[in-house]
Design a protein around this motif. Structure first.
Motif, mmCIF file in Angstrom:
data_model
loop_
_atom_site.group_PDB
_atom_site.id
_atom_site.type_symbol
_atom_site.label_atom_id
_atom_site.label_comp_id
_atom_site.label_asym_id
_atom_site.label_seq_id
_atom_site.Cartn_x
_atom_site.Cartn_y
_atom_site.Cartn_z
ATOM 1 N N GLY A 1 0.811 -1.203 0.000
ATOM 2 C CA GLY A 1 0.000 0.000 0.000
ATOM 3 C C GLY A 1 0.846 1.255 0.000
ATOM 4 N N ALA A 2 0.218 2.339 0.363
ATOM 5 C CA ALA A 2 0.890 3.634 0.332
ATOM 6 C C ALA A 2 1.808 3.804 1.540
ATOM 7 C CB ALA A 2 -0.160 4.751 0.331
ATOM 8 N N VAL A 3 2.981 4.343 1.302
ATOM 9 C CA VAL A 3 3.880 4.809 2.358
ATOM 10 C C VAL A 3 4.196 3.694 3.361
ATOM 11 C CG1 VAL A 3 4.388 6.810 3.786
ATOM 12 C CG2 VAL A 3 2.563 6.963 2.124
ATOM 13 N N ASN B 1 7.015 -3.190 2.230
ATOM 14 C CA ASN B 1 7.512 -3.430 0.870
ATOM 15 C C ASN B 1 8.818 -4.217 0.905
ATOM 16 O OD1 ASN B 1 7.815 -3.209 -1.927
ATOM 17 N ND2 ASN B 1 7.199 -1.074 -1.955
ATOM 18 N N VAL B 2 9.686 -3.877 1.825
ATOM 19 C CA VAL B 2 10.945 -4.608 1.992
ATOM 20 C C VAL B 2 10.660 -6.053 2.390
ATOM 21 C CG1 VAL B 2 12.987 -4.810 3.470
ATOM 22 C CG2 VAL B 2 12.377 -2.600 2.497
ATOM 23 N N MET C 1 2.693 -13.926 -5.068
ATOM 24 C CA MET C 1 2.391 -12.785 -5.925
ATOM 25 C C MET C 1 2.561 -11.503 -5.132
ATOM 26 S SD MET C 1 -0.854 -13.846 -8.345
ATOM 27 C CE MET C 1 -0.897 -12.178 -9.027
ATOM 28 N N LEU C 2 3.167 -10.519 -5.755
ATOM 29 C CA LEU C 2 3.424 -9.236 -5.108
ATOM 30 C C LEU C 2 2.963 -8.118 -6.029
ATOM 31 C CD1 LEU C 2 4.629 -7.312 -3.048
ATOM 32 C CD2 LEU C 2 6.900 -7.866 -3.912
ATOM 33 N N ALA C 3 2.136 -7.234 -5.484
ATOM 34 C CA ALA C 3 1.635 -6.080 -6.227
ATOM 35 C C ALA C 3 2.075 -4.806 -5.522
ATOM 36 C CB ALA C 3 0.115 -6.135 -6.330
ATOM 37 N N HIS D 1 -2.397 -10.659 2.088
ATOM 38 C CA HIS D 1 -1.718 -9.736 3.000
ATOM 39 C C HIS D 1 -1.632 -8.335 2.405
ATOM 40 C CE1 HIS D 1 -0.060 -13.660 4.246
ATOM 41 N NE2 HIS D 1 0.145 -13.127 5.430
ATOM 42 N N GLU D 2 -1.869 -7.352 3.210
ATOM 43 C CA GLU D 2 -1.404 -5.992 2.965
ATOM 44 C C GLU D 2 -0.972 -5.471 4.323
ATOM 45 O OE1 GLU D 2 -2.598 -1.875 0.626
ATOM 46 O OE2 GLU D 2 -3.934 -3.604 0.597
#
Length: 587
Positions: A326-328, A333-334, A348-350, A398-399
Motif C-alpha cells: 500500500g501507500a507509504v 515493501n521490503v 504474488m506481489l503487487a 496480506h497488505e
C-alpha cells in the motif's frame, strides 16, 4: 439522479497550457489523476493556481502534493479524499494545518465507497453498492453513505450516491493526433474518474501520429471521446514521474519541501527541461543491476530492530501468498520483496496500490523503483479494477499496513490523535484500510514505536478494524480466515478470536515482559506459549542489506520527524550515486 451534461468530444481540442487551465471553473468538483508521485499534472496545477481559481471541491483518492499546491494558492473550498501523504517526506503540512484548524470542510472516504460512487456516476446509476467496512466507524464519515438491506437477500450492504466530477486533470506520456491518450504503468483511479467527469483536461509529453500508440507495448488508452482538451507540456509531471520519460525526482521534491518559497515556484520546471538524473533513472532495467550490491551501510554487530521486523514480517509469507504494497509502507515493501527473493518465490506481489501486478523482487532503489516494478510486472492495473478483481473477491492474503494507533481490540486510528493540549493532530487517513482489513485473509498491522500513545486501551475513532474475525463470520461473508496480528518493535500481538482482544504471542529480541507492559496503554495478557523471536541469520540479513534494500529505506519508519530530513538526504545521495553508476551509458 440528475447527471451533468458531458463536455467531451470525438475531436478533443488541442490547446496551450494557459487555455487548458482556463477551462477549470470556480467551484468545480475537481479531481486529479495519477497517484503518489506518479503522473501528477504539476504544470497544469501550477497554471490553475496562477489563475487564482477559487472554491474547488478537491475530490480524489489521495491528496498529497497536488492538494498541497492548491491549498497554498487558496483554491480549495472543500476536500474529499481517502488519505493525504507526501510519501517518504511525511505528513503534508498545509493539509494538516487546514484539517486541524477546520479551515476547509474535510470529508474522509473509504476507498471502496469512493470507487463505487465514481462508478455509479460513470454508469449513470442512481447509487453504488459496496461491502460494509465492518470493525470501523467510517460509515458515519463517508458523505451520503448509508447501510441498507440488499433488495434480493436482505443482508446489510453499503450504498453511496454517484460522485460526479465537473473536471478531472491528469498528465500522460502521449496522445495521438486524434486525441487518444496513453497511460503507461499503474493507472490509480484514472478510468473511474475520467468516466465520472464532465470535463477531462490532459497534459502530455508529446503528440504522435494516429496508429503509433500501439508500438509502446503494454499501456492503457483513454479513447478520444472521453477527453475534452489536450495540451502538449513536455516535463509536465516533473518532479513527479511520467513513464517512460522520467522517474520521480526525489531530490527536487526534497528541496521544494525544505524551501520557504511557494511550492508553485519551487516546482517550476527548469528552463533546460527535466534534469538528467530522473531521465537516467527511468531507463534502468532489472538486467542492469547486480544480484548483490556492494555494502553501502555499515553492518551493525547485531541486527537492528528495522531488520528484525522486516525479517519477521517476511516470515508471514509463503508461496501461496498474494501481498499488496500500500501507500507509504517501506517496511512492508521490503518484507514482501525479501520473502519473494528467499523462501516464497511463487508468491504474488503487487505494488503502487495494486497497480503493478506480480512483480519481481527488484531492489528498492528509490528513483528507479517505479520503472523496475512496471517492467517486471505481469500486468498493469488501476485501483478501481483491482478492488473488484482481487480485494473484494478475497484473493489478497496480506497488505501489511503501518498504523499510528492500535487499541486492545486491534482497531486502528489513522485519522487524528488528540494532543495533550486538547487540539487534534491530523494523520494521513485510513486510505483503503477500512475495506481491506476484512477482505484480506490475514490481518497484519505494524507499529514501529510501541508506546502507551500508540498501543492504547481504546482508540478515539476506529478508522479501520477486523470486524469479521472468526471463521464462521468470515466464511459467511465469503472471505478466508487467517492470522490476525499486530507487530511492534517490542512484540507480536495475536488478536484472539474468542475474546477479540490482543494477546502477546511473541517478544522481540532484547525486549521483556516488563518493557512491553510499561509501553502498553492497557495491562497486556501473554499467551501461554509466548516465546522470544530468534535473531535473523547472517544469510538472510545479507540478502536484506545488499539485494533488497541497499539504501535502507526501511529505516525511514523508525525515526522521528527531526531525524527524517538527515536520513532522507543521505538516502538521496546514495540513490543518486547508484543510479549514476548502474545507468552506465544511458543518456
Amino acid at each position: 439522479m440528475t447527471r451533468q451534461s458531458l463536455v467531451k468530444s470525438n475531436s478533443p481540442a488541442f490547446v496551450d497550457l494557459a487555455t487548458l487551465a482556463g477551462m477549470v471553473a470556480d467551484g468545480d468538483c475537481f479531481g486529479v489523476g495519477g497517484h503518489h508521485f506518479a503522473r501528477l499534472p504539476i504544470a497544469l496545477l501550477r497554471s490553475i493556481a496562477a489563475l487564482h481559481k477559487r472554491n474547488l471541491a478537491y475530490t480524489a483518492w489521495a491528496g498529497g502534493l497536488a492538494l498541497e499546491m492548491l491549498l497554498e494558492a487558496g483554491c480549495v473550498g472543500s476536500i474529499d479524499l481517502c488519505f493525504s501523504s507526501l510519501d517518504i517526506f511525511g505528513l503534508p503540512p498545509r493539509f494538516r494545518a487546514s484539517a486541524e484548524a477546520e479551515a476547509v470542510p474535510l470529508r474522509d472516504w473509504t476507498a471502496l465507497a469512493m470507487i463505487e460512487a465514481l462508478r455509479a456516476a460513470q454508469r449513470n446509476m442512481p447509487s453504488g453498492a459496496f461491502q460494509l467496512p465492518m470493525g470501523s466507524s467510517m460509515m458515519e464519515r463517508v458523505p451520503g453513505a448509508r447501510t441498507v438491506a440488499d433488495p434480493l437477500v436482505g443482508e446489510p450492504i453499503g450504498a453511496i450516491p454517484p460522485l460526479a466530477l465537473d473536471t478531472v486533470v491528469l498528465h500522460a506520456p502521449r496522445a495521438d493526433a486524434s486525441g487518444n491518450v496513453q497511460i503507461i504503468g499503474a493507472r490509480a483511479l484514472d478510468i473511474a474518474m475520467v468516466g465520472a467527469a464532465k470535463k477531462v483536461l490532459v497534459t502530455v509529453e508529446e503528440i504522435v501520429p494516429v496508429g503509433t500508440l500501439g508500438a509502446a507495448g503494454r499501456q492503457t488508452v483513454l479513447t478520444r471521446n472521453q477527453i475534452s482538451a489536450i495540451a502538449v507540456v513536455p516535463g509536465g509531471a516533473w518532479p513527479a514521474s511520467c513513464l517512460p520519460f522520467y522517474a520521480t525526482d526525489y531530490a527536487a521534491l526534497a528541496a521544494a519541501f525544505e524551501s520557504e518559497a511557494p511550492l508553485a515556484e519551487s516546482l517550476a520546471l527548469p528552463e533546460a527541461g527535466v534534469p538528467a538524473h530522473p531521465r537516467r533513472a527511468v531507463a534502468i532495467r532489472a538486467a542492469d543491476l547486480p544480484q548483490r550490491f556492494p555494502a553501502i551501510l555499515p553492518a551493525p554487530a547485531t541486527p537492528t530492530i528495522d531488520e528484525i521486523m522486516a525479517v519477521r514480517l517476511a516470515a508471514e509469507l509463503d508461496d501461496e501468498s498474494f501481498a499488496s504494497a500500500g501507500a507509504v509502507s517501506p517496511l512492508a515493501n521490503v518484507a514482501y520483496r525479501l520473502a519473494k527473493a528467499t523462501h516464497a518465490p511463487r508468491m504474488m506481489l503487487a505494488t503502487l496500490s495494486c497497480g503493478h501486478l506480480d512483480i519481481a523482487p527488484s531492489p528498492m532503489l528509490l528513483s528507479a523503483l517505479e520503472n523496475l516494478d512496471a517492467e517486471t510486472a505481469a500486468a498493469h492495473a488501476g485501483g478501481d479494477d483491482t478492488y473488484s478483481t482481487y480485494y473484494q473477491a478475497g484473493a489478497v492474503t496480506h497488505e501489511i499496513i503501518g498504523a499510528a494507533q492500535v487499541d486492545r481490540l486491534g482497531r486502528v486510528n489513522n485519522l487524528a490523535l488528540v494532543k495533550k493540549s486538547g487540539g487534534k493532530l491530523r494523520l494521513p487517513g485510513q486510505g483503503g484500510m477500512a475495506d481491506v482489513s476484512n477482505m484480506h485473509r490475514d490481518y497484519a498491522i505494524y507499529v514501529t514505536r510501541h508506546s502507551p500513545l500508540s498501543i492504547v486501551d481504546e482508540v478515539a475513532f476506529a478508522s479501520s478494524g477486523r470486524g469479521l474475525l472468526d471463521a464462521a463470520e468470515r466464511s459467511a461473508a465469503g472471505y478466508r480466515t487467517g492470522r490476525a496480528q499486530i507487530f511492534t518493535d517490542l512484540s507480536v500481538f495475536r488478536l484472539d478470536a474468542e475474546t477479540r482482544e490482543l494477546v502477546v504471542a511473541e517478544i522481540m529480541p532484547g525486549a521483556s515482559r516488563a518493557a512491553i507492559g510499561a509501553a502498553t496503554g492497557f495491562a497486556p495478557r501473554f499467551a501461554a506459549d509466548c516465546r522470544e523471536i530468534d535473531l535473523p541469520d547472517a544469510d538472510i540479513l545479507d540478502i536484506l542489506r545488499r539485494q533488497i534494500d541497499p539504501l535502507g529505506l526501511r529505516r525511514l519508519e523508525f525515526v522521528g520527524a527531526r531525524e527524517r530530513g538527515g536520513l532522507i538526504a543521505s538516502i538521496l545521495a546514495e540513490d543518486r550515486r547508484l543510479v549514476e553508476h548502474y545507468a552506465g551509458g544511458i543518456a
